[in-house]
Design a protein around this motif. Structure first.
Motif, PDB file in Angstrom:
ATOM      1  N   CYS A 148       0.840  -1.191   0.000  1.00 51.43           N
ATOM      2  CA  CYS A 148       0.000   0.000   0.000  1.00 51.43           C
ATOM      3  C   CYS A 148       0.878   1.245   0.000  1.00 51.43           C
ATOM      4  O   CYS A 148       1.744   1.397   0.874  1.00 51.43           O
ATOM      5  N   MET A 161      -1.978  -4.614  -1.358  1.00 55.27           N
ATOM      6  CA  MET A 161      -2.979  -4.287  -2.363  1.00 55.27           C
ATOM      7  C   MET A 161      -3.541  -5.585  -2.943  1.00 55.27           C
ATOM      8  O   MET A 161      -2.806  -6.557  -3.150  1.00 55.27           O
ATOM      9  N   HIS A 162      -4.851  -5.600  -3.181  1.00 56.11           N
ATOM     10  CA  HIS A 162      -5.513  -6.765  -3.748  1.00 56.11           C
ATOM     11  C   HIS A 162      -6.192  -6.382  -5.058  1.00 56.11           C
ATOM     12  O   HIS A 162      -6.771  -5.296  -5.177  1.00 56.11           O
ATOM     13  N   ILE A 163      -6.115  -7.265  -6.031  1.00 61.40           N
ATOM     14  CA  ILE A 163      -6.739  -7.025  -7.332  1.00 61.40           C
ATOM     15  C   ILE A 163      -8.235  -7.283  -7.214  1.00 61.40           C
ATOM     16  O   ILE A 163      -8.664  -8.373  -6.832  1.00 61.40           O
ATOM     17  N   VAL A 164      -9.025  -6.272  -7.511  1.00 61.37           N
ATOM     18  CA  VAL A 164     -10.484  -6.403  -7.464  1.00 61.37           C
ATOM     19  C   VAL A 164     -11.090  -6.479  -8.854  1.00 61.37           C
ATOM     20  O   VAL A 164     -12.265  -6.815  -9.004  1.00 61.37           O
ATOM     21  N   GLY A 165     -10.311  -6.186  -9.869  1.00 58.40           N
ATOM     22  CA  GLY A 165     -10.821  -6.258 -11.232  1.00 58.40           C
ATOM     23  C   GLY A 165      -9.740  -5.874 -12.223  1.00 58.40           C
ATOM     24  O   GLY A 165      -8.739  -5.238 -11.866  1.00 58.40           O
ATOM     25  N   GLU A 166      -9.913  -6.284 -13.444  1.00 60.53           N
ATOM     26  CA  GLU A 166      -8.956  -5.977 -14.499  1.00 60.53           C
ATOM     27  C   GLU A 166      -9.682  -5.300 -15.657  1.00 60.53           C
ATOM     28  O   GLU A 166     -10.769  -5.730 -16.054  1.00 60.53           O
TER      29      GLU A 166
END
Length: 203
Positions: A170, A178-183
């Motif tokens: 972060c 940080m987490h991927i929530v969408g691409e």
């Protein structure tokens, strides 16, 4: 139905006692059972698995009393709807003191160590734990080293190895991840050159 069930049930008991030679000792008890009226409750068998789950769910996933049955709650008393089985299961309001209501409600709370649903076989918690320990082989030092070398490098690890910058950290708190929530979909380049598209648009 009751007489048929009583006759078959007691007859099977007599045959079992006769095999082990103890029938004479239970003659009076069996005769007393014959003379008493029996009440047999029989229902159709479960149609399918969905019916079984629906039936069992009424007992395994319900509370002692639902909110729909509560009529009034005051500082001292609780009024709710209950079935009077002495009068053909008619629904009647019942008014209890708060202490008595809690006393009856707590009788439905299972003691420590008791559960409504127990799993057996391979679904039992102890069995599952033992099976996992049994079927997961321990890696040797060489296998661990080889598995570490053959492990596929992720994009984040690749960037960190090349640049030394961890893009997964972060940027604000410097501690969180940080987490991927969408691409976002990849934008494809147009088949025609940009100037041709612009000319076609302006014309």
């Amino acid at each position: 139905m009751s007489d048929t069930f009583k006759g078959k049930f007691l007859d099977s008991i007599k045959r079992a006692l006769r095999k082990i030679g103890h029938l004479s000792g239970f003659d009076s008890a069996i005769q007393t059972a014959y003379n008493k009226p029996w009440v047999v409750h029989c229902e159709p068998s479960m149609a399918d698995a969905e019916h079984v789950i629906k039936y069992l769910g009424q007992y395994t996933h319900r509370v002692a009393i639902s909110n729909d049955r509560l009529l009034e709650i005051s500082d001292t008393h609780v009024c709710f709807i209950a079935k009077d089985y002495r009068n053909k299961a008619q629904k009647k309001p019942v008014r209890l003191s708060g202490v008595e209501f809690l006393n009856r409600f707590c009788q439905h709370i299972l003691p420590k160590g008791f559960v409504k649903i127990r799993r057996y076989g391979i679904y039992n918690a102890t069995t599952k734990r033992n099976l996992e320990l049994q079927f997961i082989p321990e890696e040797s030092a060489v296998e661990k080293e080889l598995s570490g070398k053959n492990k596929k490098e992720t994009k984040l690890e690749h960037i960190k190895r090349l640049t030394g910058f961890d893009i997964g950290k972060c940027p604000k708190c410097k501690h969180g991840r940080m987490h991927i929530v969408g691409e976002l979909p990849r934008i494809r380049s147009p088949s025609r050159p940009i100037y041709q598209l612009m000319n076609a648009f302006l014309q």
